[in-house]
Design an enzyme around this catalytic site. Structure first.
Site, PDB file in Angstrom:
ATOM      1  N   PRO A 111      -0.040 -10.779 -16.446  1.00 37.68           N
ATOM      2  CA  PRO A 111      -0.978 -10.142 -17.374  1.00 37.68           C
ATOM      3  C   PRO A 111      -2.363  -9.923 -16.758  1.00 37.68           C
ATOM      4  O   PRO A 111      -3.150  -9.132 -17.275  1.00 37.68           O
ATOM      5  CB  PRO A 111      -1.062 -11.139 -18.543  1.00 37.68           C
ATOM      6  CG  PRO A 111       0.134 -12.024 -18.417  1.00 37.68           C
ATOM      7  CD  PRO A 111       0.452 -12.077 -16.958  1.00 37.68           C
ATOM      8  N   GLU A 160       3.607 -20.421 -18.310  1.00 42.53           N
ATOM      9  CA  GLU A 160       2.198 -20.039 -18.486  1.00 42.53           C
ATOM     10  C   GLU A 160       1.692 -19.163 -17.351  1.00 42.53           C
ATOM     11  O   GLU A 160       0.717 -18.437 -17.505  1.00 42.53           O
ATOM     12  CB  GLU A 160       1.312 -21.287 -18.602  1.00 42.53           C
ATOM     13  CG  GLU A 160       1.337 -21.944 -19.965  1.00 42.53           C
ATOM     14  CD  GLU A 160       1.029 -20.978 -21.112  1.00 42.53           C
ATOM     15  OE1 GLU A 160      -0.097 -20.451 -21.137  1.00 42.53           O
ATOM     16  OE2 GLU A 160       1.914 -20.747 -21.949  1.00 42.53           O
ATOM     17  N   ARG A 165      12.414   7.119 -10.481  1.00 45.70           N
ATOM     18  CA  ARG A 165      12.449   8.522 -10.906  1.00 45.70           C
ATOM     19  C   ARG A 165      11.689   9.427  -9.961  1.00 45.70           C
ATOM     20  O   ARG A 165      11.919  10.633  -9.934  1.00 45.70           O
ATOM     21  CB  ARG A 165      11.829   8.663 -12.299  1.00 45.70           C
ATOM     22  CG  ARG A 165      12.558   7.962 -13.412  1.00 45.70           C
ATOM     23  CD  ARG A 165      11.776   8.074 -14.703  1.00 45.70           C
ATOM     24  NE  ARG A 165      11.418   9.462 -14.980  1.00 45.70           N
ATOM     25  CZ  ARG A 165      12.257  10.355 -15.469  1.00 45.70           C
ATOM     26  NH1 ARG A 165      13.481  10.012 -15.763  1.00 45.70           N
ATOM     27  NH2 ARG A 165      11.869  11.591 -15.663  1.00 45.70           N
ATOM     28  N   ASP A 198       7.082  16.726 -15.782  1.00 47.37           N
ATOM     29  CA  ASP A 198       7.001  15.616 -16.715  1.00 47.37           C
ATOM     30  C   ASP A 198       5.601  15.529 -17.289  1.00 47.37           C
ATOM     31  O   ASP A 198       4.616  15.651 -16.577  1.00 47.37           O
ATOM     32  CB  ASP A 198       7.350  14.314 -15.996  1.00 47.37           C
ATOM     33  CG  ASP A 198       7.789  13.260 -16.977  1.00 47.37           C
ATOM     34  OD1 ASP A 198       6.896  12.603 -17.537  1.00 47.37           O
ATOM     35  OD2 ASP A 198       8.993  13.115 -17.184  1.00 47.37           O
TER      36      ASP A 198
HETATM   37  C1  9D3 Z   1       1.005 -16.846 -24.340  1.00 46.58           C
HETATM   38  C2  9D3 Z   1       0.676 -17.292 -22.972  1.00 46.58           C
HETATM   39  N1  9D3 Z   1      -0.643 -16.780 -22.584  1.00 46.58           N
HETATM   40  C3  9D3 Z   1      -1.581 -17.895 -22.747  1.00 46.58           C
HETATM   41  C4  9D3 Z   1      -2.955 -17.423 -23.058  1.00 46.58           C
HETATM   42  C5  9D3 Z   1      -0.697 -16.320 -21.200  1.00 46.58           C
HETATM   43  C6  9D3 Z   1       0.541 -15.647 -20.699  1.00 46.58           C
HETATM   44  C7  9D3 Z   1       1.280 -16.227 -19.686  1.00 46.58           C
HETATM   45  C8  9D3 Z   1       2.431 -15.595 -19.215  1.00 46.58           C
HETATM   46  C9  9D3 Z   1       0.969 -14.456 -21.246  1.00 46.58           C
HETATM   47  C10 9D3 Z   1       2.141 -13.841 -20.787  1.00 46.58           C
HETATM   48  C11 9D3 Z   1       2.860 -14.423 -19.765  1.00 46.58           C
HETATM   49  C12 9D3 Z   1       4.094 -13.780 -19.274  1.00 46.58           C
HETATM   50  N2  9D3 Z   1       3.865 -12.372 -18.951  1.00 46.58           N
HETATM   51  C13 9D3 Z   1       4.162 -11.847 -17.768  1.00 46.58           C
HETATM   52  O1  9D3 Z   1       4.673 -12.530 -16.913  1.00 46.58           O
HETATM   53  C14 9D3 Z   1       3.835 -10.474 -17.510  1.00 46.58           C
HETATM   54  C15 9D3 Z   1       3.241  -9.467 -18.346  1.00 46.58           C
HETATM   55  C16 9D3 Z   1       2.775  -9.480 -19.696  1.00 46.58           C
HETATM   56  O2  9D3 Z   1       2.859 -10.469 -20.435  1.00 46.58           O
HETATM   57  N3  9D3 Z   1       2.216  -8.323 -20.195  1.00 46.58           N
HETATM   58  C17 9D3 Z   1       2.122  -7.193 -19.449  1.00 46.58           C
HETATM   59  N4  9D3 Z   1       2.527  -7.137 -18.192  1.00 46.58           N
HETATM   60  C18 9D3 Z   1       3.086  -8.267 -17.653  1.00 46.58           C
HETATM   61  S1  9D3 Z   1       3.644  -8.370 -16.097  1.00 46.58           S
HETATM   62  C19 9D3 Z   1       4.096  -9.957 -16.252  1.00 46.58           C
END
Ligand code: 9D3
Length: 262
Positions: A104, A131, A169, A184
């Site tokens: 994220p 996490e 793609r 596209d």
């Molecule tokens: C609810 C957990 N959060 C604590 C504040 C942090 C968190 C940790 C791990 C939120 C999501 C994740 C797992 N997400 C991914 O591994 C992930 C992801 C995403 O959640 N949203 C957009 N792109 C991606 S790429 C990998």
């Protein structure tokens, strides 16, 4: 016969390689089993290897996570299995051009990012769970960090599938119709025009007459205008960055004039 002749006369198409490291390999396999990507694999244009991270664990329980230093909720993915995975992929499959950490915290994946990745030959995707990952994975082996958008997923697997799909793609030959890839909507920076197929009327809902008229120039103009109307209404932010040609700029003026009259 003709395709095989054409293929022999063509320069060999470049194959794109993906390596995906995950604790849920079957989730990735399921997502790759159908559609455009699986055909790309069958035709030798894509080479995708899915790796179970637990293969690089060394303990009896095949542990991939541990408690966070400093305390706090949840678990953190251990660095060593991921680092060993990338080392082994490098040895077995060649040095990757990019090692992507899916998280994220990464920069947001866009069509432009897909285009950039389609231009490199070999991409490794590291999927996290829990996490997050030990920060040293990023420091030691990742070359970039990517998110697919501002929402919370349970892990990187769906993000990896999104990226493989969008990038594949753009690999020449993966989508049969190169024209549709080039046109596209997002490649052009606008939303798509409305589509219709038979029948011409369903419970009073009619297909616009111009599409039944057979006047190709009128159809083309109607579609261009409809795409602009939709983009203006739903994604005005895209209008600012779209590469509009003279006709589209004129149509946009026309739409704005029509709207200021009413
Ligand atoms: C609810 C957990 N959060 C604590 C504040 C942090 C968190 C940790 C791990 C939120 C999501 C994740 C797992 N997400 C991914 O591994 C992930 C992801 C995403 O959640 N949203 C957009 N792109 C991606 S790429 C990998």
């Amino acid at each position: 016969m003709w395709t095989s002749v054409k293929r022999t006369l063509q320069r060999a198409r470049r194959q794109m390689k993906f390596d995906i490291v995950t604790i849920f390999p079957s989730m990735i396999q399921a997502g790759l089993a159908e559609g455009v990507v699986s055909r790309g694999v069958e035709r030798g244009l894509l080479n995708i290897a899915v790796h179970d991270l637990r293969r690089w664990t060394t303990d009896r329980h095949r542990t991939v996570d541990d408690v966070p230093y400093g305390g706090g909720p949840g678990m953190v993915m251990k660095a060593e299995p991921l680092v060993r995975a990338v080392e082994d992929v490098r040895a077995a499959r060649g040095a990757p051009d990019s090692v992507v950490l899916l998280s994220p915290q990464g920069r947001t994946f866009t069509q432009a990012e897909a285009g950039r990745l389609a231009g490199v030959g070999h991409v490794v995707l590291l999927c996290g769970r829990y996490e997050g990952m030990d920060e040293r994975v990023r420091e030691m082996v990742a070359t970039e960090e990517i998110s697919i958008g501002d929402y919370v997923l349970s892990g990187g697997e769906l993000a990896a599938l999104v990226i493989v799909d969008a990038v594949s793609r753009l690999v020449p030959g993966v989508v049969g119709d190169e024209q549709s890839v080039a046109q596209d909507s997002f490649a052009r920076g606008l939303l798509d025009y409305p589509h219709y197929t038979r029948p011409a009327e369903i419970a009073g809902y009619r297909v616009p007459d111009v599409l039944l008229s057979g006047h190709h120039a009128d159809v083309r103009r109607w579609r261009r205008k409809a795409a602009l109307v939709r983009t203006l209404d739903r994604r005005p932010d895209l209008i600012a960055t779209a590469a509009l040609d003279d006709e589209e700029r004129a149509l946009l003026d026309e739409i704005r004039r029509e709207r200021s009259r009413s």
